[in-house]
Design a protein around this motif. Structure first.
Motif, PDB file in Angstrom:
ATOM      1  N   LEU A 341       0.837  -1.205   0.000  1.00 21.68           N
ATOM      2  CA  LEU A 341       0.000   0.000   0.000  1.00 21.68           C
ATOM      3  C   LEU A 341       0.867   1.248   0.000  1.00 21.68           C
ATOM      4  N   ASP A 342       0.246   2.372  -0.392  1.00 22.98           N
ATOM      5  CA  ASP A 342       0.923   3.665  -0.259  1.00 22.98           C
ATOM      6  C   ASP A 342       0.637   4.261   1.114  1.00 22.98           C
ATOM      7  N   TRP A 343      -0.599   4.036   1.589  1.00 23.14           N
ATOM      8  CA  TRP A 343      -1.009   4.568   2.894  1.00 23.14           C
ATOM      9  C   TRP A 343      -1.870   3.554   3.620  1.00 23.14           C
ATOM     10  N   ILE A 344      -1.780   3.574   4.930  1.00 24.43           N
ATOM     11  CA  ILE A 344      -2.730   2.785   5.708  1.00 24.43           C
ATOM     12  C   ILE A 344      -3.312   3.670   6.809  1.00 24.43           C
ATOM     13  N   VAL A 345      -4.609   3.516   7.018  1.00 30.22           N
ATOM     14  CA  VAL A 345      -5.330   4.294   8.029  1.00 30.22           C
ATOM     15  C   VAL A 345      -5.591   3.331   9.182  1.00 30.22           C
ATOM     16  N   ALA A 346      -4.871   3.535  10.281  1.00 32.96           N
ATOM     17  CA  ALA A 346      -4.969   2.576  11.375  1.00 32.96           C
ATOM     18  C   ALA A 346      -5.872   3.116  12.465  1.00 32.96           C
ATOM     19  N   ASN A 347      -6.829   2.305  12.913  1.00 35.78           N
ATOM     20  CA  ASN A 347      -7.622   2.739  14.057  1.00 35.78           C
ATOM     21  C   ASN A 347      -7.715   1.644  15.102  1.00 35.78           C
ATOM     22  N   ASP A 348      -7.666   2.088  16.357  1.00 36.04           N
ATOM     23  CA  ASP A 348      -7.748   1.158  17.473  1.00 36.04           C
ATOM     24  C   ASP A 348      -9.226   1.023  17.843  1.00 36.04           C
ATOM     25  N   VAL A 349      -9.859  -0.026  17.354  1.00 37.83           N
ATOM     26  CA  VAL A 349     -11.316  -0.144  17.498  1.00 37.83           C
ATOM     27  C   VAL A 349     -11.738  -0.558  18.913  1.00 37.83           C
TER      28      VAL A 349
END
Ligand code: CTP
Length: 405
Positions: A341-349
């Motif tokens: 990937l070029d970008w990853i959007v990480a969220n702590d669910v």
């Protein structure tokens, strides 16, 4: 000119004689391609009819905070607006907005919004020149509102002086100016949204808690920035306007739709929560309880994002999501590299108010080049802005941290 296509604009109309000219503002915004939601105050309804605005906008004019089919109309309108314009703005609304009073639908909508605000005051010269009103306007402008006019000219009752509503064309120009970048004009963007459903039998499925809200906010933002958007979603009922919707249900259907659409897209944002496993042999009919507890054997689904990463063409921007409950950045970095990937959007669910089903999110944006941007808890549209700002190489709108790891 169709340059406001995909933009959602709340047009507030308050109770001045010039309210009749707001009809022309409405028409011009619609002609420019905007989706206009007229909000009329009680005073405005004494001057003009809501039917005129509903018919011109092609959207029901809203008039009440409490008698609206939507239980919380102001937050929905405020959060989904790309811009709010109040024309005409009376002395009363200027005072309310200055002091944060939100006693009716229009003031509550402005208060519930982070969208840019355009105010077009209109009133008699004596009123306009009052120190109190001048101060209200100055303070609203200092806080970021764009104040258009008023002009000098003939006023109601035959008087001549300052206080006349700015020309509708000038007001619409001001709306254009406050709206953000059109940096996806001419580009095609594929967004996926929602959780997939993998059938166990004719009525039951293996699913997850995704609501599709983040993906839909991304699709709406991309459309607002001028992109031609293809939205592959498991929640077509809540898809935003102005995008091409491809409804899907399973991971396999989502895979097929993405593989078909992605090659023609400049950017792919994979916000969907795709099931990792699916029942090997879903039953065609409904499993009967009397037949005993079924043994549901699972098999892995195809990793759509990894497939798109492997087939990525030069110049295409690929953005993935990572829903994690621990070691957020480490896990997300691993996925960023593994799926190319070029970008990853990480969220702590696992955090409160983050990710699944919520209207808000808090994310860390990680780039293949080692960049990191943290975006503090905010609504999902704001997250969408930060994702596109970052992926397009602009500084994000509301970062809390920026560092190069
Ligand atoms: N994804 C995908 N196809 C799958 C599973 C995930 O395209 N079969 C995508 C998601 O849309 C998301 C990214 O991959 O953009 C990461 O998804 P996530 O569930 O966080 O990671 P997984 O790779 O499934 O790994 P794990 O569930 O073990 O954390």
């Amino acid at each position: 000119m169709n340059d406001l296509r995909g933009r959602r604009i709340v047009l507030g109309v308050t109770g001045g004689i010039a309210a009749y000219k707001a009809v022309e503002v409405c028409r011009r915004l619609v002609d420019a391609g905007a989706e206009v939601v007229p909000v009329l105050t009680r005073g405005a309804l004494r001057m003009v009819g809501e039917t005129t605005f509903s018919a011109l906008a092609g959207n029901r004019a809203r008039t009440s905070l409490f008698d609206d089919p939507d239980p919380i109309p102001h937050t929905r309108l405020g959060q989904s607006a790309d811009a709010i314009v109040v024309a005409p703005a009376t002395a009363r609304i200027l005072a309310d907005l200055r002091s944060g009073r939100s006693g009716d639908l229009l003031t509550a909508t402005v208060m519930a919004s982070r969208a840019p605000l355009v105010l077009a005051p209109a009133m008699h010269t004596e009123m306009w020149e009052q120190a109190a009103i001048q101060e209200n306007v100055r303070i609203l402008a200092e806080r970021g509102a764009v104040v258009v006019g008023p002009d000098e000219g003939r006023l109601a009752g035959g008087d001549v002086g300052a206080g006349r509503l700015a020309a509708p064309a000038v007001i619409v120009e001001a709306v254009r100016r406050v709206l953000g970048p059109r940096d996806l004009e001419g580009r095609r963007v594929l967004v996926t949204a929602g959780g997939t459903r993998e059938p166990i039998d004719a009525v039951r499925f293996v699913g997850n808690r995704s609501s599709g809200k983040q993906g839909h906010a991304l699709a709406a933002e991309a459309a607002a920035r001028g992109a031609e958007v293809v939205l592959v979603t498991t929640r077509p009922d809540t898809a935003p306007p102005g995008v091409r919707v491809v409804p899907v249900e399973t991971a396999a259907e989502m895979h097929d739709a993405c593989v078909l659409e992605a090659p023609a897209c400049d950017m792919v944002v994979m916000a969907a929560a795709v099931a990792d496993f699916r029942p090997v042999a879903p039953a065609a009919g409904k499993l009967k309880k009397t037949d005993g507890v079924p043994r549901v054997e699972l098999e892995p689904t195809v990793d759509i994002l990894a497939a798109l990463g492997a087939a990525k063409r030069p110049g295409q921007i690929l953005v993935g999501f990572a829903a994690e409950t621990d070691e957020l950045v480490a896990h997300a970095r691993e996925k960023l590299a593994r799926k190319k990937l070029d970008w990853i959007v990480a969220n702590d669910v696992s955090k409160p108010s983050v990710g699944f089903e919520h209207d808000t999110n808090e994310v860390v944006l990680l780039g293949a080049d080692g960049t990191r941007h943290d975006v503090a808890l905010t609504d999902k549209r704001e997250i969408a802005r930060a994702v596109f700002d970052t992926a397009l190489g602009r500084p994000p709108t509301r970062p809390t941290t920026q560092e190069h790891e």
